[in-house]
Design an enzyme around this catalytic site. Structure first.
Site, PDB file in Angstrom:
ATOM      1  N   ASP A 177     -12.170   7.008   3.922  1.00  0.00           N
ATOM      2  CA  ASP A 177     -10.823   6.968   4.587  1.00  0.00           C
ATOM      3  C   ASP A 177     -10.153   5.369   4.873  1.00  0.00           C
ATOM      4  OD1 ASP A 177      -8.519   7.651   6.033  1.00  0.00           O
ATOM      5  OD2 ASP A 177      -9.838   7.695   7.934  1.00  0.00           O
ATOM      6  N   LYS A 229     -10.284  13.119   7.660  1.00  0.00           N
ATOM      7  CA  LYS A 229      -9.665  12.752   9.205  1.00  0.00           C
ATOM      8  C   LYS A 229      -9.748  13.905   9.867  1.00  0.00           C
ATOM      9  CE  LYS A 229      -6.605   9.289   7.612  1.00  0.00           C
ATOM     10  NZ  LYS A 229      -6.762   8.271   8.290  1.00  0.00           N
ATOM     11  N   ASP A 270      -2.767  10.546   3.217  1.00  0.00           N
ATOM     12  CA  ASP A 270      -3.933  10.028   3.407  1.00  0.00           C
ATOM     13  C   ASP A 270      -4.669  11.023   3.988  1.00  0.00           C
ATOM     14  OD1 ASP A 270      -6.724   8.774   3.404  1.00  0.00           O
ATOM     15  OD2 ASP A 270      -5.798   7.571   5.042  1.00  0.00           O
ATOM     16  N   GLU A 273      -9.423   3.647   2.408  1.00  0.00           N
ATOM     17  CA  GLU A 273      -8.956   3.678   1.073  1.00  0.00           C
ATOM     18  C   GLU A 273      -7.817   2.827   0.804  1.00  0.00           C
ATOM     19  OE1 GLU A 273      -5.780   5.003   2.677  1.00  0.00           O
ATOM     20  OE2 GLU A 273      -7.698   5.582   3.505  1.00  0.00           O
ATOM     21  N   ASP A 315       1.536   6.474   5.786  1.00  0.00           N
ATOM     22  CA  ASP A 315       0.489   5.530   5.116  1.00  0.00           C
ATOM     23  C   ASP A 315       1.104   4.830   3.889  1.00  0.00           C
ATOM     24  OD1 ASP A 315      -1.909   4.562   5.708  1.00  0.00           O
ATOM     25  OD2 ASP A 315      -3.191   5.801   4.520  1.00  0.00           O
ATOM     26  N   LYS A 363       0.842  -1.150   0.013  1.00  0.00           N
ATOM     27  CA  LYS A 363       0.135   0.081   0.007  1.00  0.00           C
ATOM     28  C   LYS A 363       0.800   1.369   0.010  1.00  0.00           C
ATOM     29  CE  LYS A 363      -3.253   2.715   3.014  1.00  0.00           C
ATOM     30  NZ  LYS A 363      -3.818   2.580   4.458  1.00  0.00           N
ATOM     31  N   ARG A 403      -7.305  -0.321   1.363  1.00  0.00           N
ATOM     32  CA  ARG A 403      -8.061  -1.751   1.065  1.00  0.00           C
ATOM     33  C   ARG A 403      -8.473  -1.667  -0.347  1.00  0.00           C
ATOM     34  NH1 ARG A 403     -12.042  -1.981   5.853  1.00  0.00           N
ATOM     35  NH2 ARG A 403     -10.301  -0.730   6.688  1.00  0.00           N
TER      36      ARG A 403
END
Length: 472
Positions: free
Chosen positions: A315, A245, A238, A317, A256, A233, A319
């Site tokens: 959020d 967030k 993010d 995202e 991230d 990933k 996955r």
């Protein structure tokens, strides 16, 4: 750091001696002084005797963790002085844990100073003193230097600010790493994602001014013993998207991308070590931002394998990016033996197992256990989290094939892993492991031989696992 293996009769130029202490009663010198200073033979205990130019460091057990922490503690103490070199006379326990000694020293010395206006340029030299040199120790030294350097490469990438590290930068770094070790690297943009129906990944990045990049590194030695796919990933930042967030939670989201950075660095290390496996590194480099064309809660996305996804939180995202990357890997690479994905996927994993431990998930119980053992042997903390039929119902969607978040606040790390399972093809179900590295990948305080910030989690484990395959 420069590390040398020297014999006892070689001429020493180092300024300071580092002395490991497991039992205070075993000392023949300075015992009384150390007692006065309340030194204990415990992990992370350290005393500098400046006048006699000695650093005493405690350790409790002769294992990787204790030895690596001890040498890192000593190196950090050395960094507080103007001394530039040190030596260690190795006893049997230190020779038995030579890998930990080398890796702990290099990882413990690390500092991220790219944004400091004043940078310390002093390099430390470490002499490791043995009775007699041997090729085994030299091999461990060379390999461990590569592994530790790879970890530090991942740390540097993760620690870099989002303004300086976006998908195109990540792709450029991947190409530089590939060129350095002579492996192939292909980079694809958003037109490729659209053409190949990778709309889950495409949707996450479409509101960013930076184009999403799909990165594919390939290492193909002759007579490879197995074929391994590493998927990372690579969320270079993010914001949470439209499910924005809170401000406090947005800080550290440069981390991230840790899974993708781990994959890039691991690919470099595998090629540098010349491990006899065909390995593919797939990274989805994306920035999740807000804008008039941002993907929205209530959207229905179609992944590369044709499955539809109900978005209830933008959020969740990572996955979505991994879903398409996993499908791409299985479509493009045949006869895979192992698929590992790495992601800072859920805060739930941090809540469940703490900020130092990776959550290991998958369908193959034996493979999960082997993965945990490899992680522990490499110096990383990991534990298995089990799928179950009742949590699988929590990601069921009434209007699509699957929902990107669960309908319960509990078991979030596991339901995220079970979401990814929807994008693992039937023939690969028992070959796949998901590593949720949300806890250890980035911690805002120093721990053991890890500094504040990025730790490079995933690199050492993967190399250890592959080496374990050679023993089978």
């Amino acid at each position: 750091m420069k590390i040398n293996i020297l014999e006892k009769n070689d001429k020493l130029k180092s300024e300071v001696e580092i002395i490991f202490v497991k039992e205070l009663d075993s000392l023949t010198q300075d015992k009384e002084l150390l007692e006065i200073l309340d030194f204990k033979a415990k992990d992370e205990a350290c005393v500098l005797l400046a006048e006699s130019k000695k650093i005493y460091v405690g350790y409790e057990k002769d294992n990787y963790d204790c030895i690596a922490i001890a040498i890192a503690t000593a190196i950090k103490k050395l960094q507080t002085t103007k001394f530039k070199s040190a030596n260690i006379v190795l006893n049997q326990e230190l020779k038995d844990n030579f890998k930990a000694l080398v890796e702990g020293a290099i990882l413990g010395e690390y500092k991220f100073t790219d944004y400091k206006s004043e940078k310390e340029k002093r390099k430390i030299e470490l002499d490791l003193i043995v009775e007699e040199k041997n090729s085994s120790l030299e091999k461990i030294l060379n390999d461990s230097k590569i592994i530790a350097k790879a970890v530090n490469k991942a740390r540097n990438m993760v620690n870099t600010a989002p303004a300086d590290f976006y998908p195109e930068v990540m792709a450029n770094i991947a190409q530089e790493l590939a060129k350095d070790v002579d492996i192939s690297c292909e980079v694809y943009g958003e037109k490729y994602l659209e053409k190949n129906n990778m709309m889950a990944m495409h949707s996450v990045g479409r509101a960013s001014i930076h184009e999403s990049k799909l990165i594919h590194l390939s290492y193909k030695p002759k007579n490879a013993k197995a074929k391994i796919v590493l998927v990372g990933k690579g969320l270079t930042y993010d914001s949470g998207g439209l499910s924005l967030k809170p401000a406090d939670f947005m800080v550290t989201m440069k981390a991230d991308k840790s899974g993708g950075c781990a994959v890039l660095s691991t690919m470099w290390a595998i090629a540098k070590l010349e491990l006899p496996f065909e390995v593919h590194g797939i990274v989805g480099a994306v920035e999740n931002m807000i804008g008039g064309n941002a993907y929205k809660p209530d959207d229905i996305l179609k992944a590369k394998n044709g499955k539809t996804i109900e978005v209830r939180n933008t959020d969740a995202e990572g996955r979505l990016v991994l879903a398409d990357c996993l499908c791409y890997a299985q479509d493009e690479i045949k006869d895979i033996d192992y698929i590992f994905d790495y992601a800072t996927l859920t805060g739930a994993c941090v809540v469940g197992v703490g900020e130092y431990t990776t959550g290991v998930m998958g369908n193959n119980e034996i493979l999960k256990k082997e993965a945990v053992v490899s992680a522990l042997n490499s110096g990383e903390y990991a534990t298995a989290l089990d799928f179950n039929r009742f949590l699988r119902k929590a990601i069921k969607s009434e209007i699509a094939d699957v929902c990107n978040i669960a309908n319960t606040r509990y078991g979030g790390a596991i339901t995220a892993g079970m979401f990814l399972d929807n994008f693992i093809y039937e023939e690969n179900k028992n070959k796949w492991i998901h590593f949720d590295i949300a806890g250890p990948a980035f911690v805002e305080k120093a721990w053991g031989y890890n500094p504040h910030g990025a730790s490079g989690t995933g690199v050492r484990f993967t190399v250890e696992f592959l080496r374990g395959l050679l023993k089978d």
